[in-house]
Design an enzyme around this catalytic site. Structure first.
Site, PDB file in Angstrom:
ATOM      1  N   CYS A   6       0.824  -1.223   0.000  1.00  0.00           N
ATOM      2  CA  CYS A   6       0.000   0.000   0.000  1.00  0.00           C
ATOM      3  C   CYS A   6       0.856   1.271   0.000  1.00  0.00           C
ATOM      4  CB  CYS A   6      -0.922   0.018   1.207  1.00  0.00           C
ATOM      5  SG  CYS A   6      -1.974  -1.424   1.307  1.00  0.00           S
ATOM      6  N   ASN A   9     -10.513  -0.310   0.590  1.00  0.00           N
ATOM      7  CA  ASN A   9      -9.056  -0.201   0.565  1.00  0.00           C
ATOM      8  C   ASN A   9      -8.566  -0.599  -0.827  1.00  0.00           C
ATOM      9  OD1 ASN A   9      -6.302  -0.579   0.808  1.00  0.00           O
ATOM     10  ND2 ASN A   9      -6.413  -1.563   2.807  1.00  0.00           N
ATOM     11  N   HIS A  33      -3.325   6.976   3.050  1.00  0.00           N
ATOM     12  CA  HIS A  33      -3.751   5.671   2.537  1.00  0.00           C
ATOM     13  C   HIS A  33      -5.114   5.343   3.149  1.00  0.00           C
ATOM     14  CE1 HIS A  33      -4.176   1.591   1.549  1.00  0.00           C
ATOM     15  NE2 HIS A  33      -3.759   1.094   2.694  1.00  0.00           N
TER      16      HIS A  33
HETATM   17  O1  UT7 Z   1      -3.877  -1.862   3.572  1.00  0.00           O
HETATM   18  C1  UT7 Z   1      -3.769  -3.105   4.248  1.00  0.00           C
HETATM   19  C2  UT7 Z   1      -3.465  -2.866   5.649  1.00  0.00           C
HETATM   20  N1  UT7 Z   1      -4.417  -3.483   6.541  1.00  0.00           N
HETATM   21  C3  UT7 Z   1      -5.184  -2.771   7.387  1.00  0.00           C
HETATM   22  O2  UT7 Z   1      -5.182  -1.576   7.388  1.00  0.00           O
HETATM   23  C4  UT7 Z   1      -5.999  -3.515   8.395  1.00  0.00           C
HETATM   24  C5  UT7 Z   1      -5.944  -2.877   9.749  1.00  0.00           C
HETATM   25  N2  UT7 Z   1      -6.917  -3.485  10.652  1.00  0.00           N
HETATM   26  C6  UT7 Z   1      -8.230  -3.179  10.581  1.00  0.00           C
HETATM   27  O3  UT7 Z   1      -8.660  -2.357   9.797  1.00  0.00           O
HETATM   28  C7  UT7 Z   1      -9.154  -3.867  11.578  1.00  0.00           C
HETATM   29  O4  UT7 Z   1      -8.371  -4.622  12.471  1.00  0.00           O
HETATM   30  C8  UT7 Z   1     -10.204  -4.792  10.892  1.00  0.00           C
HETATM   31  C9  UT7 Z   1     -11.228  -3.945  10.149  1.00  0.00           C
HETATM   32  C10 UT7 Z   1      -9.524  -5.765   9.943  1.00  0.00           C
HETATM   33  C11 UT7 Z   1     -10.945  -5.587  11.951  1.00  0.00           C
HETATM   34  O5  UT7 Z   1     -11.565  -4.711  12.890  1.00  0.00           O
HETATM   35  P1  UT7 Z   1     -11.389  -4.928  14.446  1.00  0.00           P
HETATM   36  O6  UT7 Z   1     -12.165  -3.898  15.135  1.00  0.00           O
HETATM   37  O7  UT7 Z   1      -9.902  -5.002  14.745  1.00  0.00           O
HETATM   38  O8  UT7 Z   1     -12.091  -6.328  14.669  1.00  0.00           O
HETATM   39  P2  UT7 Z   1     -11.467  -7.705  15.226  1.00  0.00           P
HETATM   40  O9  UT7 Z   1     -10.589  -8.326  14.183  1.00  0.00           O
HETATM   41  O10 UT7 Z   1     -10.887  -7.471  16.596  1.00  0.00           O
HETATM   42  O11 UT7 Z   1     -12.760  -8.583  15.388  1.00  0.00           O
HETATM   43  C12 UT7 Z   1     -13.791  -8.257  16.332  1.00  0.00           C
HETATM   44  C13 UT7 Z   1     -14.930  -9.254  16.170  1.00  0.00           C
HETATM   45  C14 UT7 Z   1     -14.460 -10.709  16.111  1.00  0.00           C
HETATM   46  O12 UT7 Z   1     -15.426 -11.492  16.774  1.00  0.00           O
HETATM   47  P3  UT7 Z   1     -15.194 -12.012  18.271  1.00  0.00           P
HETATM   48  O13 UT7 Z   1     -13.959 -12.838  18.202  1.00  0.00           O
HETATM   49  O14 UT7 Z   1     -15.038 -10.763  19.099  1.00  0.00           O
HETATM   50  O15 UT7 Z   1     -16.436 -12.785  18.570  1.00  0.00           O
HETATM   51  C15 UT7 Z   1     -14.482 -11.034  14.646  1.00  0.00           C
HETATM   52  O16 UT7 Z   1     -14.695 -12.419  14.390  1.00  0.00           O
HETATM   53  O17 UT7 Z   1     -15.590  -9.015  14.927  1.00  0.00           O
HETATM   54  C16 UT7 Z   1     -15.661 -10.213  14.181  1.00  0.00           C
HETATM   55  N3  UT7 Z   1     -15.631  -9.892  12.746  1.00  0.00           N
HETATM   56  C17 UT7 Z   1     -16.723  -9.562  12.061  1.00  0.00           C
HETATM   57  N4  UT7 Z   1     -18.007  -9.449  12.395  1.00  0.00           N
HETATM   58  C18 UT7 Z   1     -18.879  -9.079  11.453  1.00  0.00           C
HETATM   59  C19 UT7 Z   1     -14.545  -9.843  11.926  1.00  0.00           C
HETATM   60  N5  UT7 Z   1     -14.929  -9.475  10.681  1.00  0.00           N
HETATM   61  C20 UT7 Z   1     -16.267  -9.286  10.748  1.00  0.00           C
HETATM   62  C21 UT7 Z   1     -17.221  -8.912   9.792  1.00  0.00           C
HETATM   63  N6  UT7 Z   1     -18.518  -8.796  10.179  1.00  0.00           N
HETATM   64  N7  UT7 Z   1     -16.904  -8.633   8.507  1.00  0.00           N
END
Ligand code: UT7
Length: 330
Positions: A115, A285, A255
């Site tokens: 990115c 993204n 970004h």
């Molecule tokens: O350019 C590439 C660089 N990459 C990035 O910039 C990514 C940076 N990270 C992020 O943007 C965030 O970490 C994400 C958007 C990927 C995830 O958000 P988060 O607030 O960190 O969520 P999490 O991974 O901590 O997940 C929280 C909960 C989990 O459930 P439990 O374990 O708490 O029951 C996930 O399973 O949300 C769940 N979850 C979802 N729920 C509904 C994960 N994806 C989804 C989804 N819909 N799409």
């Protein structure tokens, strides 16, 4: 002392017509529009048709940028392309675009900084023009991320989209153009975003469904923490190098990965909403294409004035990060 500076003299973009909204994703994986909006700020993303090669997006963006610069394809001395989802490992994306736009006098190569690729490419291109080696350099950031996503994995498929952005760099009056840039890499953190290619380790296989070995995987929270810190530090560093205060910045083009990352960095930097360019609600993204696409939209919407101070800042796979400060000279 040089009697010129290196600046952006043309911009272009291509965003495919096909839209996948959060509501469409609700029918594909276990997710909701509410979750995606609250956690990322993304509402929809655009996807390239499956039977179309990705470089065609970059070629359209490139032609626009060349025409906007008032030059012809034959005037381009070098093409640098950036991509995370190349059509081929060889030929490079840059060579494919060169052939398509008939830039027959150009050398062409790709840069892989995920990115952050666009900021890396600008920094590389600046050196070539500053030394007098080349006059016009085309940078094309061409990303069809829909092709490296597992559409059954809700933690990644909601994030990414397809698009291409392009600029032409050339000589501008001394008071405009690139002031400073900063690029950095953190290879010890490389494991936190991976897209395996010709070798797939057992570790990488375990992270993915069978048959999905070449899709993107990331440790979302590890990348999130890195991103807020890297965007803040990289912005401060480039401004310090340029001797400019954050209050003098007219627009930061970050970004576009996650609105919470952008807002987190903006808060630490003391930026107000008017100083930040955000497009991710409509694009998702789009990796290295984020900054040139956002820039082209701002330029064509008349949001940029000659002399405006802009900061580009990015982070991504590698891990990498980078920033660039310039005075808009168009
Ligand atoms: O350019 C590439 C660089 N990459 C990035 O910039 C990514 C940076 N990270 C992020 O943007 C965030 O970490 C994400 C958007 C990927 C995830 O958000 P988060 O607030 O960190 O969520 P999490 O991974 O901590 O997940 C929280 C909960 C989990 O459930 P439990 O374990 O708490 O029951 C996930 O399973 O949300 C769940 N979850 C979802 N729920 C509904 C994960 N994806 C989804 C989804 N819909 N799409």
């Amino acid at each position: 002392m040089l009697d010129f500076n290196v600046g952006i003299i043309g911009t272009g973009k291509y965003i495919p017509d096909k839209i996948i909204s959060n509501h469409t994703l609700e029918t594909m994986v276990d997710t909701t529009d509410e979750w995606i909006t609250r956690r990322t700020g993304i509402k929809e993303r655009h996807l390239l048709e499956e039977d179309v090669p990705s470089y065609t997006m970059g070629a359209i963006a490139a032609k626009q940028a060349i025409s906007d610069a008032g030059i012809t394809p034959e005037d381009v001395d070098l093409i640098i392309a950036t991509t995370e989802a190349p059509d081929y490992l060889s030929p490079s994306m840059a060579c494919l675009i060169q052939g398509e736009i008939n830039a027959k006098n150009a050398a062409a190569f790709d840069v892989n900084a995920a990115c952050t690729g666009f900021v890396y490419a600008m920094t590389i291109a600046q050196q070539f023009i500053q030394t007098g080696y080349y006059k016009h350099i085309l940078i094309v950031s061409n990303e069809a991320l829909s092709r490296i996503v597992d559409w059954k994995n809700r933690s990644t498929c909601i994030l990414f989209g397809d698009a291409a952005g392009a600029i032409v760099l050339g000589k501008v009056d001394k008071e405009y153009g690139i002031k400073e840039s900063y690029i950095a890499s953190f290879g010890d953190l490389g494991h936190s975003i991976t897209i395996p290619c010709c070798f797939v380790s057992e570790d990488e296989k375990k992270k993915r469904r069978e048959g999905m070995e070449h899709t993107i995987w990331q440790d979302g929270s590890e990348v999130f923490a890195f991103a807020v810190r890297a965007m803040t530090d990289a912005t401060n560093l480039v401004l310090e190098k340029a001797g400019i205060s954050i209050n003098d910045v007219d627009m930061v083009v970050p970004h576009q990965a996650n609105l919470r990352i952008i807002n987190g960095a903006a808060k630490r930097l003391g930026l107000n909403d008017e100083q930040i360019c955000v497009i991710l609600q409509d694009t998702g993204n789009i990796s290295s294409a984020s900054i040139p696409v956002a820039l082209d939209i701002s330029a064509k919407n008349g949001k940029l004035k000659k002399g405006d101070i802009l900061v580009f800042v990015a982070f991504g796979g590698g891990l990498t990060c980078g920033s660039l400060c310039l005075s808009w000279g168009k």
